[in-house]
Motif scaffolding. Structure first.
Motif, PDB file in Angstrom:
ATOM      1  N   GLN A 262      -0.436   8.758   1.353  1.00 19.23           N
ATOM      2  CA  GLN A 262      -0.206   9.266   3.051  1.00 19.23           C
ATOM      3  C   GLN A 262      -1.803   8.534   2.978  1.00 19.23           C
ATOM      4  O   GLN A 262      -1.715   7.408   3.492  1.00 19.23           O
ATOM      5  CB  GLN A 262      -0.641  10.775   3.223  1.00 19.23           C
ATOM      6  N   PRO A 263      -2.972   8.320   1.929  1.00 19.80           N
ATOM      7  CA  PRO A 263      -4.070   7.271   1.999  1.00 19.80           C
ATOM      8  C   PRO A 263      -3.872   5.445   2.425  1.00 19.80           C
ATOM      9  O   PRO A 263      -5.104   5.572   3.472  1.00 19.80           O
ATOM     10  CB  PRO A 263      -4.890   7.842   1.369  1.00 19.80           C
ATOM     11  N   LEU A 264      -2.645   5.258   1.773  1.00 21.31           N
ATOM     12  CA  LEU A 264      -1.955   4.319   2.028  1.00 21.31           C
ATOM     13  C   LEU A 264      -1.551   4.318   3.346  1.00 21.31           C
ATOM     14  O   LEU A 264      -2.106   2.937   4.036  1.00 21.31           O
ATOM     15  CB  LEU A 264      -0.828   4.155   1.093  1.00 21.31           C
ATOM     16  N   VAL A 265      -0.547   4.802   3.950  1.00 19.85           N
ATOM     17  CA  VAL A 265      -0.156   4.458   4.750  1.00 19.85           C
ATOM     18  C   VAL A 265      -1.296   4.480   6.551  1.00 19.85           C
ATOM     19  O   VAL A 265      -0.797   3.488   7.247  1.00 19.85           O
ATOM     20  CB  VAL A 265       0.651   5.994   5.262  1.00 19.85           C
ATOM     21  N   GLU A 266      -2.159   5.831   5.965  1.00 17.06           N
ATOM     22  CA  GLU A 266      -3.587   5.762   7.169  1.00 17.06           C
ATOM     23  C   GLU A 266      -4.008   4.013   7.214  1.00 17.06           C
ATOM     24  O   GLU A 266      -4.304   4.177   8.013  1.00 17.06           O
ATOM     25  CB  GLU A 266      -4.058   6.580   6.644  1.00 17.06           C
ATOM     26  N   ASN A 267      -3.996   3.508   5.328  1.00 15.11           N
ATOM     27  CA  ASN A 267      -5.282   2.409   5.797  1.00 15.11           C
ATOM     28  C   ASN A 267      -4.328   1.143   6.572  1.00 15.11           C
ATOM     29  O   ASN A 267      -4.819   0.543   7.273  1.00 15.11           O
ATOM     30  CB  ASN A 267      -5.361   2.484   4.641  1.00 15.11           C
ATOM     31  N   ALA A 268      -2.662   1.231   6.245  1.00 18.29           N
ATOM     32  CA  ALA A 268      -1.921   0.550   7.017  1.00 18.29           C
ATOM     33  C   ALA A 268      -2.142   0.640   8.771  1.00 18.29           C
ATOM     34  O   ALA A 268      -2.423   0.056   9.454  1.00 18.29           O
ATOM     35  CB  ALA A 268      -0.776   0.343   6.446  1.00 18.29           C
ATOM     36  N   ILE A 269      -2.012   1.980   9.111  1.00 18.64           N
ATOM     37  CA  ILE A 269      -2.300   2.157  10.580  1.00 18.64           C
ATOM     38  C   ILE A 269      -3.349   1.437  10.978  1.00 18.64           C
ATOM     39  O   ILE A 269      -3.926   0.790  12.102  1.00 18.64           O
ATOM     40  CB  ILE A 269      -1.582   3.556  10.664  1.00 18.64           C
ATOM     41  N   HIS A 271      -5.630  -0.252   9.795  1.00 21.85           N
ATOM     42  CA  HIS A 271      -6.120  -2.009   9.845  1.00 21.85           C
ATOM     43  C   HIS A 271      -5.589  -2.576  10.283  1.00 21.85           C
ATOM     44  O   HIS A 271      -6.201  -3.815  10.334  1.00 21.85           O
ATOM     45  CB  HIS A 271      -6.775  -1.805   8.222  1.00 21.85           C
ATOM     46  N   GLY A 272      -4.000  -1.965  10.467  1.00 23.77           N
ATOM     47  CA  GLY A 272      -2.575  -3.508  10.529  1.00 23.77           C
ATOM     48  C   GLY A 272      -3.214  -2.999  11.867  1.00 23.77           C
ATOM     49  O   GLY A 272      -1.973  -4.105  12.908  1.00 23.77           O
ATOM     50  N   ILE A 273      -2.004  -2.018  12.054  1.00 21.89           N
ATOM     51  CA  ILE A 273      -1.786  -1.620  13.595  1.00 21.89           C
ATOM     52  C   ILE A 273      -2.297  -0.829  14.278  1.00 21.89           C
ATOM     53  O   ILE A 273      -1.932  -1.596  16.096  1.00 21.89           O
ATOM     54  CB  ILE A 273      -0.441  -0.596  12.965  1.00 21.89           C
ATOM     55  N   ALA A 274      -3.176  -0.063  15.040  1.00 23.47           N
ATOM     56  CA  ALA A 274      -3.973   0.038  15.477  1.00 23.47           C
ATOM     57  C   ALA A 274      -4.453  -0.682  16.562  1.00 23.47           C
ATOM     58  O   ALA A 274      -4.559  -0.382  17.400  1.00 23.47           O
ATOM     59  CB  ALA A 274      -4.660   1.541  14.799  1.00 23.47           C
ATOM     60  N   PRO A 275      -5.150  -1.436  15.518  1.00 26.86           N
ATOM     61  CA  PRO A 275      -5.903  -2.552  15.928  1.00 26.86           C
ATOM     62  C   PRO A 275      -4.991  -3.582  17.371  1.00 26.86           C
ATOM     63  O   PRO A 275      -6.230  -4.167  18.055  1.00 26.86           O
ATOM     64  CB  PRO A 275      -6.987  -3.528  15.151  1.00 26.86           C
ATOM     65  N   SER A 276      -3.442  -3.465  16.975  1.00 20.14           N
ATOM     66  CA  SER A 276      -2.962  -4.302  16.880  1.00 20.14           C
ATOM     67  C   SER A 276      -2.250  -3.868  18.644  1.00 20.14           C
ATOM     68  O   SER A 276      -2.365  -2.694  18.431  1.00 20.14           O
ATOM     69  CB  SER A 276      -1.828  -4.959  16.731  1.00 20.14           C
ATOM     70  N   ASN A 299       2.395  -3.265   6.278  1.00 14.99           N
ATOM     71  CA  ASN A 299       2.782  -3.645   7.649  1.00 14.99           C
ATOM     72  C   ASN A 299       2.546  -5.397   8.110  1.00 14.99           C
ATOM     73  O   ASN A 299       2.053  -5.845   7.471  1.00 14.99           O
ATOM     74  CB  ASN A 299       1.635  -2.940   8.451  1.00 14.99           C
ATOM     75  N   ASP A 300       3.020  -5.703   9.718  1.00 17.82           N
ATOM     76  CA  ASP A 300       3.432  -6.941  10.155  1.00 17.82           C
ATOM     77  C   ASP A 300       1.926  -6.849  11.300  1.00 17.82           C
ATOM     78  O   ASP A 300       2.284  -7.281  12.024  1.00 17.82           O
ATOM     79  CB  ASP A 300       4.614  -7.018  10.225  1.00 17.82           C
ATOM     80  N   GLY A 301       1.134  -6.403  11.566  1.00 22.88           N
ATOM     81  CA  GLY A 301      -0.029  -5.942  12.793  1.00 22.88           C
ATOM     82  C   GLY A 301      -0.659  -6.743  12.060  1.00 22.88           C
ATOM     83  O   GLY A 301      -0.888  -8.400  12.352  1.00 22.88           O
ATOM     84  N   VAL A 302      -2.136  -6.581  11.911  1.00 21.49           N
ATOM     85  CA  VAL A 302      -3.240  -7.733  11.482  1.00 21.49           C
ATOM     86  C   VAL A 302      -3.455  -7.731  10.304  1.00 21.49           C
ATOM     87  O   VAL A 302      -3.009  -6.723   9.441  1.00 21.49           O
ATOM     88  CB  VAL A 302      -4.944  -7.340  12.329  1.00 21.49           C
ATOM     89  N   ASP A 303      -3.336  -9.308  10.308  1.00 23.14           N
ATOM     90  CA  ASP A 303      -3.793  -9.681   9.142  1.00 23.14           C
ATOM     91  C   ASP A 303      -4.285  -9.549   7.963  1.00 23.14           C
ATOM     92  O   ASP A 303      -5.812  -9.034   8.367  1.00 23.14           O
ATOM     93  CB  ASP A 303      -3.933 -11.300   9.088  1.00 23.14           C
ATOM     94  N   LEU A 304      -4.389  -8.964   6.468  1.00 31.90           N
ATOM     95  CA  LEU A 304      -5.279  -8.600   5.535  1.00 31.90           C
ATOM     96  C   LEU A 304      -6.371  -9.228   5.589  1.00 31.90           C
ATOM     97  O   LEU A 304      -6.014 -11.187   5.023  1.00 31.90           O
ATOM     98  CB  LEU A 304      -5.034  -8.238   4.627  1.00 31.90           C
ATOM     99  N   VAL A 305      -7.651  -8.785   5.743  1.00 27.32           N
ATOM    100  CA  VAL A 305      -8.855 -10.000   5.364  1.00 27.32           C
ATOM    101  C   VAL A 305      -8.475 -10.490   4.133  1.00 27.32           C
ATOM    102  O   VAL A 305      -9.144  -9.774   2.709  1.00 27.32           O
ATOM    103  CB  VAL A 305     -10.197  -9.670   5.988  1.00 27.32           C
ATOM    104  N   GLU A 306      -9.024 -11.777   3.519  1.00 21.98           N
ATOM    105  CA  GLU A 306      -9.119 -11.670   2.059  1.00 21.98           C
ATOM    106  C   GLU A 306     -10.909 -12.647   1.756  1.00 21.98           C
ATOM    107  O   GLU A 306     -10.560 -13.408   3.033  1.00 21.98           O
ATOM    108  CB  GLU A 306      -8.027 -12.255   2.104  1.00 21.98           C
TER     109      GLU A 306
END
Length: 358
Positions: A262-269, A271-276, A299-306
């Protein structure tokens, strides 16, 4: 979590068994030492009387050893016990010598009974001294074992407390986000969506509060909890969230920490999906790869910042994994070639269905 433990065996009772065995060994050694002189009945009788006297004196000797063990430091206790053992050994030798002289009176040139007993006391002292060493060694060994067990129990309790603290750091973040989303739905008069979200939220809280962070759960249970969380997020995000689970049936009965997916899914939503602003795909892949359990959330949302930086949620996930598996795990964040972000976790593949049934 209270774990029932078997009642501990009384150290004195355990030692009594050990002492009886040592008595048998001493009698055997004494008998073997007497065999070469079996043609001299008086000497044989002397050895028998001496052995019986030493075995009888071992009882008061053990009482003194028990008292010294409880009231003195190891060095002083051992020295005092050995001194007392020598006194008893000398008395045993003197009594045996007196009995031997009563049966076979010595000639005019015989040595003094008390002087003659000095040599006889050496063997008796070796016997009683061995019992002293056996007693102290056994008691200090059992004390060390008990101390080790207490340390293990204290370490387990500390680990459990820290795991629970990490868990409670994760939950408030999700709770505040969900309450904020419910507030938004109520404000925009989306009553049906708000009611559904409150019901799902209540179910999710019940499942998370019942979870025991110190033991593994089946992948199927964790997946059910995570899908319940995604039902809440679907109410908030609508068509912007496209969930695509890909679960290997062979992985459903494997063990994993609760509240890990669940925390992994929440993190993806978050930082990646909700801002898109567009609809985004959330892929959840769980499979068994040999002796490893592999979980991937992408997720294919906002790119992960490196370079990748762990936030509170992922830092707590890594901390829990480290406590539960030491270094036998992997947690990797990456940006897939098509963009977005992905989290990959590798754990030991351990079935737990049989343990639950037991």
């Amino acid at each position: 979590m209270n774990t029932p433990t078997a009642p501990r065996e009384n150290p004195d009772r355990s030692f009594a068994t050990l002492l009886v065995a040592s008595w048998g060994a001493c009698v055997l050694v004494s008998a073997l030492g007497t065999l070469p002189n079996f043609a001299y009945p008086t000497y044989v009788l002397y050895r028998v009387v001496l052995t019986i006297a030493c075995l009888a004196c071992s009882l008061p000797l053990l009482i003194v050893c028990r008292w010294l063990y409880a009231h003195a430091a190891i060095g002083r206790a051992l020295a005092a016990a050995l001194t007392f053992a020598y006194v008893l050994a000398y008395l045993c030798a003197a009594g045996s010598e007196a009995f031997d002289r009563w049966l076979d009176p010595p000639g005019m040139g015989a040595k003094s009974l008390w002087f003659e007993s000095l040599s006889g006391a050496i063997g008796a002292w070796a016997l009683l001294g061995g019992i002293v060493g056996l007693y102290f060694g056994f008691r200090y060994y059992t004390a060390a074992q008990e101390a080790r067990e207490r340390l293990i129990a204290a370490t387990a309790l500390a680990r459990e407390a820290e795991l629970r603290a990490l868990r409670y750091q994760i939950q408030p973040h999700f709770i505040f986000n969900t309450l904020n989303a419910i507030s938004t739905l109520v404000y925009t008069q989306q009553t049906a969506h708000a009611t559904r979200m409150i019901a799902r939220f209540g179910d999710f809280l019940r499942l998370t509060l019942d979870a025991d962070v110190t033991r593994e759960v089946r992948v199927a249970e964790e997946l059910e909890l995570t899908l319940g969380y995604l039902d809440i997020e679907r109410v908030r995000l609508g068509d912007r969230l496209d969930v695509r689970p890909d679960v290997d049936p062979a992985s459903l009965d494997l063990g994993m920490p609760p509240l890990l997916l669940q925390p992994l899914v929440e993190n993806a939503i978050r930082h990646g999906i909700a801002p898109s602003r567009r609809a985004c795909r959330l892929d959840i892949a769980i499979r068994r790869d040999g002796e490893r359990l592999v979980l991937t959330v992408a997720n294919d949302g906002v790119d992960l910042v490196e370079p990748v930086r762990y936030g509170v949620g992922l830092s707590n996930v890594a901390g829990r994994l480290r406590h539960l598996y030491d270094d036998d795990f992997r947690l990797v964040l990456s940006r897939p070639p098509g963009g977005g972000g992905a989290a990959r976790v590798e754990l030991p593949a351990r079935p737990i269905a049989a343990e639950r049934d037991a």
